[in-house]
Design a protein around this motif. Structure first.
Motif, mmCIF file in Angstrom:
data_model
loop_
_atom_site.group_PDB
_atom_site.id
_atom_site.type_symbol
_atom_site.label_atom_id
_atom_site.label_comp_id
_atom_site.label_asym_id
_atom_site.label_seq_id
_atom_site.Cartn_x
_atom_site.Cartn_y
_atom_site.Cartn_z
ATOM 1 N N THR A 60 37.633 50.822 14.185
ATOM 2 C CA THR A 60 37.086 52.182 14.146
ATOM 3 C C THR A 60 37.415 52.835 12.815
ATOM 4 O O THR A 60 36.534 53.427 12.170
ATOM 5 C CB THR A 60 37.651 53.031 15.310
ATOM 6 O OG1 THR A 60 37.305 52.396 16.544
ATOM 7 C CG2 THR A 60 37.097 54.445 15.277
ATOM 8 N N SER A 64 34.582 53.681 10.043
ATOM 9 C CA SER A 64 34.358 55.120 9.859
ATOM 10 C C SER A 64 34.067 55.470 8.406
ATOM 11 O O SER A 64 33.544 56.540 8.122
ATOM 12 C CB SER A 64 35.554 55.919 10.365
ATOM 13 O OG SER A 64 35.622 55.834 11.769
ATOM 14 N N VAL A 69 31.749 56.670 13.931
ATOM 15 C CA VAL A 69 31.778 55.626 14.953
ATOM 16 C C VAL A 69 31.943 56.285 16.320
ATOM 17 O O VAL A 69 32.879 57.043 16.542
ATOM 18 C CB VAL A 69 32.936 54.628 14.690
ATOM 19 C CG1 VAL A 69 33.039 53.613 15.825
ATOM 20 C CG2 VAL A 69 32.742 53.940 13.357
ATOM 21 N N VAL A 89 30.039 47.626 17.079
ATOM 22 C CA VAL A 89 30.386 48.945 16.568
ATOM 23 C C VAL A 89 29.143 49.822 16.696
ATOM 24 O O VAL A 89 28.080 49.485 16.159
ATOM 25 C CB VAL A 89 30.837 48.882 15.088
ATOM 26 C CG1 VAL A 89 31.237 50.271 14.590
ATOM 27 C CG2 VAL A 89 31.988 47.900 14.926
#
Length: 98
Positions: A60, A64, A69, A89
């Motif tokens: 994450t 990002s 995300v 994702v």
């Protein structure tokens, strides 16, 4: 649809890509920024025994950098008698090139 045929084709052509070095991971992350999709599948990023409680947070955080995300799904699957990890994702919108 959410996935265009060009995205599906490019993912299929990269299905057997193995990511083992930091440089390969950096190259993969750079490619992520160019994908016209809200969902990205990461394969061969970690071995099944490397999946731990911190992996979702690490993915994450890293992803990002390319957009917001909303979800990370880590799936350990068996294909052809071998275990492998696929990481899905989901971005709030198409990943940016920031």
């Amino acid at each position: 649809g959410a996935l265009g045929s060009t995205v599906v084709g490019s993912v299929a052509s990269e299905e057997n890509v193995s990511v083992t070095t930091a440089a390969q991971k950096a190259a993969l992350m750079a490619k992520l920024a160019q994908r016209p999709s809200k969902v990205v599948v990461l394969k061969n990023m970690v071995d099944p025994e490397e999946v731990d409680e911190q992996l979702e947070e690490e993915i994450t955080e890293e992803c990002s950098k390319f957009g917001s995300v909303t979800k990370v799904i880590i799936a350990t699957l068996e294909e052809g008698g071998k275990k492998l990890v696929k990481i899905f994702v989901v971005f709030a919108e198409e990943p940016s090139t920031a």
